[in-house]
Design an enzyme around this catalytic site. Sequence first.
Site, mmCIF file in Angstrom:
data_model
loop_
_atom_site.group_PDB
_atom_site.id
_atom_site.type_symbol
_atom_site.label_atom_id
_atom_site.label_comp_id
_atom_site.label_asym_id
_atom_site.label_seq_id
_atom_site.Cartn_x
_atom_site.Cartn_y
_atom_site.Cartn_z
ATOM 1 N N THR A 292 9.515 3.453 1.243
ATOM 2 C CA THR A 292 8.322 4.425 1.791
ATOM 3 C C THR A 292 7.093 3.809 1.217
ATOM 4 O OG1 THR A 292 9.974 6.089 1.354
ATOM 5 C CG2 THR A 292 7.572 6.561 1.695
ATOM 6 N N LYS B 252 0.944 -1.131 -0.016
ATOM 7 C CA LYS B 252 0.125 -0.137 -0.025
ATOM 8 C C LYS B 252 0.954 1.165 -0.027
ATOM 9 C CE LYS B 252 -0.989 2.489 3.027
ATOM 10 N NZ LYS B 252 -0.342 3.869 3.265
ATOM 11 N N ASN C 62 -4.434 16.281 -0.635
ATOM 12 C CA ASN C 62 -3.768 16.534 0.783
ATOM 13 C C ASN C 62 -3.997 17.633 1.578
ATOM 14 O OD1 ASN C 62 -1.489 14.318 1.156
ATOM 15 N ND2 ASN C 62 -1.481 14.648 -1.122
#
Length: 390
Positions: free
Chosen positions: A180, A169, A385
């Site tokens: 990451t 994911k 975001n």
Amino acid sequence: MTDLPAGFRSYVTNLGIKDETDDFVVIACDAAVPTAAVFTQSRFAGPSVTLSRRHIANGMAQAVVVISKNANVATGQPGIDDAGTVTHIVAERVGCDPTDVVLTSTGVIGRRYPIDRVTAGLGSIPQPLPGTDADGPARAMMTTDTVPKLATASIPSTSGEARIIGMAKGVGMIEPDMATHISMLFTDAAINSADLDAIFRRVVDRTFNCVSIDTDTSTSDSSIVMASGAAGAVDLAAFETALFDVAVDLTKQIARDGEGANSLIEVVVDGAVDTAQAKRVAKAVVNSPLVKTAVHGGDPNWGRVAMAIGKCSEQPEDRRINQDAVVIRFGSDEVYPRQLDDAALAELSSYMSGDHVVIHVSLGIGAGSATVWGCDLSDTYVRFNADYTT
């Protein structure tokens, strides 16, 4: 349905962390098996990372857990205690020592688990674990991902065939300082802990450490591989190749699914002094907001690539980069130093608007090479975001 390799069983459920979607995964063997892992180097690493580093130190584990939609990072001693509580309950239900549980957690930073709901849900883990599929776990570990990410490979073994299944994911807060994202890879190949660790670290360095979405390193990055041994011994070189194939497939899926992304950007740098320089220059290109937005707009603006190469100057060997020796290509079309006229550049616009854009840079000073992957930058990324925690 994609089955897990022999020797692994799984369970997914909703612990009530968020909404009604599954937010908990446990995958386990009947006994502790060789396991390797790499974790974020963030100075704000969460309790799941610090605890799992200790648990994996002996190269063995029996179960790996993902709690999705809550990172449990920067939550102080209560968050540390919560992580310990999770591993103890999972260990009790699976039938292993708590130190044989690897815990990963992903989601919003700065919020504790709703520990009462979590412990109540963990207490209902079936014995034995009921699942053998990888699809449910791949979906349950998603946060802002738009699709589950799975990849498979197989190689000959002493008992016929060994399989590797990988799931991952991650679509944002992605710039490796190991790997990451969260990824879990499982194999039924028989391989000892030392060999597994060495192979996995080499593979991670060429795959997960070569992906970047937005230059931000997560506090919870974890990548784990477990080997049940149920399929027998394998050739180590063949195993490393197959593990690489699974990891690079997942790497590309992560880049393609970057938040708001329309295009996978693949940057190939060759002719470098060494691999480290090639990766450094490639990362400068793939991380440039101006390169990313050019790809998003279908603009074959090679000057932005030249700019990104030119700003690499921190290492002594980077000062050997000479613009007169550099060649830049979009796909197979050279755009520098060859000068294209406006009509030719316009034809390249359709390529730059495609779902897979390759930028090829030859430095002309050595034999080092590297490939990295990223994505374009869109207004959707900014909007998503800006609103993430609300």
